[in-house]
Design a protein around this motif. Structure first.
Motif, PDB file in Angstrom:
ATOM      1  N   THR A 270      -2.013  20.269-101.933  1.00 13.58           N
ATOM      2  CA  THR A 270      -1.450  19.906-100.625  1.00 13.58           C
ATOM      3  C   THR A 270      -2.562  19.872 -99.581  1.00 13.58           C
ATOM      4  O   THR A 270      -3.639  20.431 -99.791  1.00 13.58           O
ATOM      5  CB  THR A 270      -0.353  20.911-100.224  1.00 13.58           C
ATOM      6  OG1 THR A 270      -0.890  22.236-100.289  1.00 13.58           O
ATOM      7  CG2 THR A 270       0.853  20.805-101.145  1.00 13.58           C
ATOM      8  N   PRO A 271      -2.330  19.210 -98.434  1.00 12.83           N
ATOM      9  CA  PRO A 271      -3.367  19.115 -97.403  1.00 12.83           C
ATOM     10  C   PRO A 271      -3.770  20.498 -96.877  1.00 12.83           C
ATOM     11  O   PRO A 271      -2.943  21.405 -96.807  1.00 12.83           O
ATOM     12  CB  PRO A 271      -2.703  18.301 -96.287  1.00 12.83           C
ATOM     13  CG  PRO A 271      -1.505  17.669 -96.890  1.00 12.83           C
ATOM     14  CD  PRO A 271      -1.104  18.495 -98.060  1.00 12.83           C
ATOM     15  N   VAL A 272      -5.033  20.607 -96.522  1.00 14.71           N
ATOM     16  CA  VAL A 272      -5.556  21.853 -95.955  1.00 14.71           C
ATOM     17  C   VAL A 272      -5.771  21.649 -94.461  1.00 14.71           C
ATOM     18  O   VAL A 272      -6.522  20.757 -94.058  1.00 14.71           O
ATOM     19  CB  VAL A 272      -6.891  22.254 -96.628  1.00 14.71           C
ATOM     20  CG1 VAL A 272      -7.479  23.492 -95.956  1.00 14.71           C
ATOM     21  CG2 VAL A 272      -6.688  22.490 -98.120  1.00 14.71           C
ATOM     22  N   GLN A 273      -5.091  22.463 -93.653  1.00 14.61           N
ATOM     23  CA  GLN A 273      -5.396  22.466 -92.219  1.00 14.61           C
ATOM     24  C   GLN A 273      -6.496  23.492 -91.997  1.00 14.61           C
ATOM     25  O   GLN A 273      -6.310  24.673 -92.261  1.00 14.61           O
ATOM     26  CB  GLN A 273      -4.178  22.823 -91.373  1.00 14.61           C
ATOM     27  CG  GLN A 273      -4.540  22.912 -89.885  1.00 14.61           C
ATOM     28  CD  GLN A 273      -3.368  23.247 -88.995  1.00 14.61           C
ATOM     29  OE1 GLN A 273      -2.740  22.370 -88.430  1.00 14.61           O
ATOM     30  NE2 GLN A 273      -3.068  24.527 -88.856  1.00 14.61           N
ATOM     31  N   LEU A 274      -7.647  23.049 -91.535  1.00 15.30           N
ATOM     32  CA  LEU A 274      -8.776  23.951 -91.333  1.00 15.30           C
ATOM     33  C   LEU A 274      -8.515  24.869 -90.137  1.00 15.30           C
ATOM     34  O   LEU A 274      -7.782  24.515 -89.211  1.00 15.30           O
ATOM     35  CB  LEU A 274     -10.068  23.150 -91.178  1.00 15.30           C
ATOM     36  CG  LEU A 274     -10.394  22.324 -92.450  1.00 15.30           C
ATOM     37  CD1 LEU A 274     -11.513  21.351 -92.212  1.00 15.30           C
ATOM     38  CD2 LEU A 274     -10.732  23.253 -93.626  1.00 15.30           C
ATOM     39  N   ALA A 275      -9.126  26.031 -90.167  1.00 13.08           N
ATOM     40  CA  ALA A 275      -8.751  27.133 -89.267  1.00 13.08           C
ATOM     41  C   ALA A 275      -8.899  26.808 -87.783  1.00 13.08           C
ATOM     42  O   ALA A 275      -8.110  27.254 -86.967  1.00 13.08           O
ATOM     43  CB  ALA A 275      -9.588  28.360 -89.606  1.00 13.08           C
ATOM     44  N   ASP A 276      -9.917  26.017 -87.429  1.00 15.36           N
ATOM     45  CA  ASP A 276     -10.180  25.764 -86.006  1.00 15.36           C
ATOM     46  C   ASP A 276      -9.575  24.449 -85.525  1.00 15.36           C
ATOM     47  O   ASP A 276      -9.978  23.906 -84.507  1.00 15.36           O
ATOM     48  CB  ASP A 276     -11.692  25.776 -85.736  1.00 15.36           C
ATOM     49  CG  ASP A 276     -12.462  24.763 -86.591  1.00 15.36           C
ATOM     50  OD1 ASP A 276     -11.841  24.113 -87.478  1.00 15.36           O
ATOM     51  OD2 ASP A 276     -13.676  24.615 -86.390  1.00 15.36           O
ATOM     52  N   ARG A 277      -8.592  23.922 -86.281  1.00 11.87           N
ATOM     53  CA  ARG A 277      -8.051  22.592 -85.966  1.00 11.87           C
ATOM     54  C   ARG A 277      -6.537  22.575 -85.872  1.00 11.87           C
ATOM     55  O   ARG A 277      -5.863  23.411 -86.460  1.00 11.87           O
ATOM     56  CB  ARG A 277      -8.514  21.581 -87.019  1.00 11.87           C
ATOM     57  CG  ARG A 277     -10.028  21.434 -86.883  1.00 11.87           C
ATOM     58  CD  ARG A 277     -10.704  20.681 -87.967  1.00 11.87           C
ATOM     59  NE  ARG A 277     -11.923  21.405 -88.316  1.00 11.87           N
ATOM     60  CZ  ARG A 277     -12.901  20.930 -89.040  1.00 11.87           C
ATOM     61  NH1 ARG A 277     -12.815  19.719 -89.537  1.00 11.87           N
ATOM     62  NH2 ARG A 277     -13.957  21.668 -89.298  1.00 11.87           N
ATOM     63  N   ARG A 278      -6.044  21.606 -85.138  1.00 16.77           N
ATOM     64  CA  ARG A 278      -4.615  21.316 -85.103  1.00 16.77           C
ATOM     65  C   ARG A 278      -4.410  19.974 -85.800  1.00 16.77           C
ATOM     66  O   ARG A 278      -4.774  18.920 -85.274  1.00 16.77           O
ATOM     67  CB  ARG A 278      -4.125  21.230 -83.654  1.00 16.77           C
ATOM     68  CG  ARG A 278      -2.615  20.984 -83.548  1.00 16.77           C
ATOM     69  CD  ARG A 278      -2.257  20.349 -82.220  1.00 16.77           C
ATOM     70  NE  ARG A 278      -0.830  20.451 -81.945  1.00 16.77           N
ATOM     71  CZ  ARG A 278      -0.193  19.684 -81.067  1.00 16.77           C
ATOM     72  NH1 ARG A 278      -0.856  18.774 -80.361  1.00 16.77           N
ATOM     73  NH2 ARG A 278       1.098  19.822 -80.867  1.00 16.77           N
ATOM     74  N   HIS A 279      -3.840  20.035 -86.987  1.00 12.92           N
ATOM     75  CA  HIS A 279      -3.558  18.843 -87.790  1.00 12.92           C
ATOM     76  C   HIS A 279      -2.238  18.261 -87.290  1.00 12.92           C
ATOM     77  O   HIS A 279      -1.263  18.997 -87.108  1.00 12.92           O
ATOM     78  CB  HIS A 279      -3.429  19.266 -89.253  1.00 12.92           C
ATOM     79  CG  HIS A 279      -3.587  18.178 -90.256  1.00 12.92           C
ATOM     80  ND1 HIS A 279      -3.066  16.913 -90.103  1.00 12.92           N
ATOM     81  CD2 HIS A 279      -4.212  18.164 -91.473  1.00 12.92           C
ATOM     82  CE1 HIS A 279      -3.361  16.180 -91.168  1.00 12.92           C
ATOM     83  NE2 HIS A 279      -4.056  16.910 -92.008  1.00 12.92           N
TER      84      HIS A 279
END
Length: 372
Positions: A270-279
């Motif tokens: 599944t997609p990974v939302q990186l910690a410092d981002r708003r996907h």
């Protein structure tokens, strides 16, 4: 049938406001540019954290004009990624410059900053990262390389309306950011549309002239320009829809969390939302080694899916003249073989997500049986 997106449901949810805005626009007869477009420019620039917004007729035109304003032309090179929609590369070609590719990071599908420096030559003018699927690229890494080599960064934010990187909105991180309002986008027009946002006064002034035949005022042509103006109707519609964008984005993010939960532990990544981002999940793209079988089985279960994108740009026939070959960008090529976009839209119900996830798991189970 579960659709890939449902524009009709979205229209019906805001129909009275849209209809009133359209009638008001028709009564005004400001069919090209005009007050509604100017107001939308101000509102979307503010939303994106930029000083200026220049509305155009497509995301492709936005990229083209942002590149021209940055001084890109024949003989120059622009570094971008091959795992993107072809418009990213076409816009570079329109300027007469040459696209130069670097591979993506396999987790985020966005530009890998570690690969940029070896692609830089004396002809490099701009780095153009793509915030693919609604997640901002690693801008700290990209901007550090750009500063070191005195290069400009233009964001292809066509899929990233409202996406954030360390609390800053997509489009406000480079010298300019380019958005598409194609109907299926998170903020979609009822036709074509695009915008460049920038806090650079000179770039804003150039782009504003270039989109309207290079005019500084009527019939005074300062630059060799284009007919890239946004229609008044789209400005009026987009103003209404912008008010709902945060609500719609949070709905997308909630459905993405549902997918994450329901597909956890399965054979799809599944997609990974990186910690410092708003996907912002323009696309919810999963990965599987046998993507084509999964795609076909979901189709058979009346679930619409998408392939974003099945052939990376460096292997497209139209860009064979760039001289790349299979194997040059292994992460992009693997992603093109393996990604599958599942239905994702703000009006989607939890029950629909559950149905899609169950169908994915059933397909994977059948696939596993077939391999034994």
């Amino acid at each position: 049938m579960i659709p890939f997106l449902d524009l009709k449901a979205q229209y019906h949810s805001i129909k009275p406001e849209i209809d009133a805005a359209v009638i008001k626009l028709l009564e005004s007869t400001q069919f090209v540019l005009g007050d509604e477009v100017a107001a939308f420019e101000r509102e979307f620039a503010a939303y994106s954290g930029a000083a200026h917004g220049i509305a155009v007729n497509s995301g492709t035109s936005a990229l083209h004009l942002a590149l021209l304003a940055a001084g890109v032309g024949p003989g120059d090179e622009v570094i971008t990624v091959p795992f993107t929609f072809v418009a990213t590369v076409s816009a570079i070609c329109y300027t007469g410059a040459t696209p130069v590719f670097v591979d993506v990071d396999p987790v985020s599908f966005t530009m890998d900053p570690a690969l940029i420096e070896k692609a830089i030559t004396p002809r490099t003018k701009v780095i153009m990262p793509v915030h693919l699927y609604g997640q901002v690229a690693d801008m700290d890494g990209i901007l550090a390389v750009a500063r070191k080599h005195n290069l400009q960064v233009i964001e292809d934010a066509a899929q990233a309306h409202g996406a954030e990187y360390q609390g800053k909105r997509a489009g406000s991180l480079g010298v300019s950011g380019c958005f598409s309002f194609y109907p299926g986008k998170n903020l979609g027009a009822y036709g074509e549309g695009g915008m460049v946002v920038t806090s650079n006064e000179q770039h804003a002034a150039s782009i504003r002239m270039l989109r309207d035949w290079g005019q500084s005022k009527r019939y005074h042509h300062v630059l060799k320009g284009f007919n890239y103006r946004m229609e008044g109707l789209q400005g009026a519609i987009l103003r209404v829809k912008l008010k709902y964008l945060e609500q719609w984005t949070e709905a997308r993010r909630a459905r993405a969390r549902d997918y994450d939960r329901l597909l956890a532990g399965s054979d799809v990544r599944t997609p990974v939302q990186l910690a410092d981002r708003r996907h912002v999940y323009h696309v919810y793209a999963v990965r599987h080694a046998d993507r084509d079988t999964l795609h076909g089985q979901l189709q058979g279960a009346q679930i619409a899916t998408g392939l974003h994108y099945p052939i990376p740009v460096h292997l497209q026939e139209a860009h064979a003249d760039l001289g790349y070959k299979p194997g040059d960008f292994p992460h992009s090529e693997a992603a093109a073989r393996e990604v599958l976009s599942l239905p994702m839209f703000p009006e989607m119900t939890v029950a629909q997500v559950e149905e899609v996830a169950a169908a994915v798991r059933a397909s994977l189970a059948a696939h596993l049986q077939g391999t034994h």
